[in-house]
Design a protein around this motif. Structure first.
Motif, short mmCIF file in Angstrom:
data_model
loop_
_atom_site.label_atom_id
_atom_site.label_comp_id
_atom_site.label_asym_id
_atom_site.label_seq_id
_atom_site.Cartn_x
_atom_site.Cartn_y
_atom_site.Cartn_z
N GLU A 313 0.80 -1.25 -0.01
CA GLU A 313 -0.06 0.15 0.03
C GLU A 313 0.73 1.22 0.22
O GLU A 313 2.03 1.12 0.77
CB GLU A 313 -0.96 -0.01 1.38
N GLU A 337 -1.26 7.08 10.92
CA GLU A 337 -1.36 6.89 9.66
C GLU A 337 -2.16 7.98 8.91
O GLU A 337 -2.05 8.16 7.54
CB GLU A 337 -1.62 5.53 9.24
N ALA A 344 2.47 0.24 3.49
CA ALA A 344 2.28 -0.93 4.39
C ALA A 344 3.14 -1.91 3.79
O ALA A 344 3.50 -2.06 2.66
CB ALA A 344 0.82 -1.23 4.03
N TYR A 349 -4.60 -4.34 -1.05
CA TYR A 349 -5.98 -4.38 -0.97
C TYR A 349 -6.63 -4.55 -2.38
O TYR A 349 -6.22 -3.90 -3.24
CB TYR A 349 -6.59 -2.95 -0.43
N HIS A 375 -0.29 -7.01 7.10
CA HIS A 375 -0.10 -5.62 6.64
C HIS A 375 0.04 -4.67 7.63
O HIS A 375 -0.91 -4.50 8.38
CB HIS A 375 -1.68 -5.41 6.05
N ASP A 377 1.24 -0.93 8.54
CA ASP A 377 1.65 0.52 8.16
C ASP A 377 2.84 1.33 8.95
O ASP A 377 2.52 0.79 9.85
CB ASP A 377 0.37 1.53 8.14
#
Ligand code: ZN
Ligand code: ZN
Length: 407
Positions: A313, A337, A344, A349, A375, A377
Motif C-alpha cells: 500500500e 497513519e 504498508a 487491498y 499488512h 503501515d
C-alpha cells in the motif's frame, strides 16, 4: 463526554458501518470499549440489526498468557475459532473493532514467542483474510482511550487530565465534536473523492518520495485504482473502514520499488515499539534495514513470509487535517497513519487493482499485487517529504509539498 460518546456511536453505526436491517454485527473490544460498545449495540438494533455478537479480550490476560502460559498454549490456533468467524461472515455479519491502544503491552514478553504466535494466528486465519481485505463484509476500526494509551501520549500529565485530553483529541480527530458529525463526514468524503478522482485520471506510472533519509521511486501497478474515504462492500453498501480516515491510497507494484525510506514516526506493532528505522528497497524487496529501537521486532516482522519484505500500500495524506491539527503524536497507527503519508509492508487491498476479484491470487501477484499474512503501515511523511507523480509520458506533477496538497 456523554453527548460526544453518543455522537461517536451514531457515527460508527450510521456512517462507519452503515448498518442495514438484517445485518449482523461482531464487536471486538476490551473493558475500555464497553460503554461505547453498549451504545453501538443499542443503535445497531434500533436500525434493525439481526444480532450483535461480542468478542471480548483483556490486555492483562493477553500479557499473562505470554508470560505464564505453557508451550501448549502456543502450539496451534484452534480450527473452531476460524470456523466460527467464517460462519459469521457468511451469515452477513460485519465487524467493528474498538481498539484501546496499549502500545507497549507485550514489552515484557519473549519476542520470539510473539513472532511465532502471530504467524500461527495469521496462517490459521488466512481463509478469513479475504472478507475484509476484499470488502466482502463491511468493517470499521475506531479507537477508545485506555490508561496505557493516555500514559504513552501524555506521560507528563496526571492520568485524569490526560484521559480527558485524549478523549477530546479522539472526538476532534474523528469530527465527532462538530455540530453534525454525519454531515461533516459526507463533506469530508466528497473532498477525499476529489483527490481520488484527480489521481485516477492522472494515472501516474510512478511516485517519487524525497526527504531527509528518503529517496524512493515507487511504481504503481498498471490498472491501479486510488481510493479515499468511503468504500463499497460486496453487497453494495457504502462504509468507512477507518474512523478517522484522511488518506487516499493505492497499490505499489510489489517488484518495482527502489531506493531508501526513512520512517518519520515510531510504530507500535504486536504490542511492541519500533522507532527510528529505515529501509533500502531493491526491485521491491527490503534488502537492508535498521532500527534504533526494536530492530529484532522489525526483523521478525519481515521474516513472517515472503511478502512481508514487499510493499502492499502507498497512501497520501496532507498535514492539514483535524488529526494533524491536534498536534499530538498518537503512537497508534489508526491515528498516526492518517496524519502522515504512509506505506504498508505486506498484503495489498483488492480494491486498488481493477478487476482483481476476477483473477486468482497468483495472477494478481504477477501483476504486482503483493500477498502476505501481514499488512503493517508505517509513516513516511510530514512537511519535509515531497511527493511527485510521474506520468506515463514523463511529465512530473508535485502532489504534496511542505505537507500540503499541491493539486
Ligand atoms: Zn493506509
Ligand atoms: Zn494500511
Amino acid at each position: 463526554m456523554e453527548k460526544n460518546l453518543e455522537k461517536y456511536a451514531d457515527l460508527i453505526v450510521n456512517t462507519g458501518l452503515n448498518i442495514q436491517p438484517k445485518d449482523s454485527l461482531m464487536i471486538r473490544f476490551t473493558v475500555d470499549g464497553l460503554p461505547l460498545a453498549r451504545l453501538v449495540s443499542k443503535k445497531a438494533y434500533e436500525k434493525g440489526a439481526k444480532d450483535v455478537e461480542l468478542m471480548f479480550s483483556d490486555d492483562q490476560m493477553t500479557l499473562d498468557r505470554y508470560l505464564h502460559g505453557g508451550e501448549a498454549a502456543f502450539e496451534r490456533f484452534p480450527d473452531y475459532k476460524v470456523e466460527y468467524m467464517e460462519k459469521l461472515y457468511q451469515d452477513n455479519t460485519h465487524v467493528l473493532a474498538l481498539v484501546a491502544p496499549n502500545p507497549d503491552l507485550l514489552k515484557p514478553a519473549d519476542p520470539k514467542r510473539i513472532a511465532d504466535w502471530s504467524k500461527i494466528v495469521s496462517i490459521a486465519n488466512k481463509p478469513n483474510q479475504k472478507y475484509t481485505m476484499q470488502n466482502i463484509v463491511k468493517w470499521t476500526i475506531a479507537a477508545v482511550p485506555s490508561d496505557a494509551w493516555v500514559e504513552a501520549v501524555f506521560p507528563d500529565l496526571p492520568i485524569e487530565q490526560g484521559r480527558d485530553k485524549l478523549w477530546q483529541a479522539v472526538f476532534d480527530a474523528t469530527r465527532v465534536s462538530t455540530d453534525d458529525p454525519l454531515k461533516a463526514w459526507e463533506e469530508h468524503d466528497t473532498a477525499l473523492k476529489a483527490h481520488e478522482t484527480f489521481l485516477n485520471e492522472a494515472n501516474f506510472e510512478k511516485l517519487l518520495f524525497q526527504g531527509p533519509g528518503t529517496d524512493l521511486e515507487v511504481h504503481l501497478v498498471e490498472d491501479h485504482h486510488w481510493m479515499g474515504g468511503s468504500s463499497v462492500h460486496s453487497g453494495g453498501d457504502r462504509f468507512f473502514p477507518n474512523i478517522p480516515t484522511e488518506e487516499v491510497f493505492s497499490m505499489p507494484h510489489a517488484d518495482k520499488v527502489n531506493g531508501t525510506l526513512k520512517a518519520t514516526m515510531p510504530l507500535s506493532v504486536r504490542g511492541q515499539l519500533i522507532d527510528d528505522f529505515h529501509f533500502t528497497f531493491q526491485d521491491g524487496k527490503v534488502v537492508d534495514f535498521d532500527a534504533a529501537v526494536g530492530k529484532q521486532i522489525l526483523q521478525d516482522l519481515l521474516d513472517t513470509d515472503d511478502g512481508a519484505r514487499y510493499l502492499g500500500e502507498v497512501a497520501l495524506v496532507a498535514d492539514n487535517s483535524p488529526i494533524s491539527n491536534t498536534g499530538i503524536l498518537f503512537k497508534n497507527t489508526l491515528f498516526d497513519e492518517n496524519a502522515s503519508c504512509h506505506f504498508a509492508l505486506g498484503a495489498s487491498y483488492a480494491e486498488n487493482l481493477k478487476d482483481s476479484r476476477d483473477r486468482s491470487e497468483d495472477e494478481n501477484r504477477a501483476l504486482g499485487a503483493n500477498q502476505s499474512l501481514i499488512h503493517v503501515d508505517f509513516m513516511v511523511g510530514g512537511p519535509d517529504v515531497t511527493v511527485t507523480g510521474v506520468k506515463q509520458d514523463g511529465e512530473q506533477v508535485v502532489l504534496l509539498q511542505d505537507g500540503e496538497w499541491r493539486i
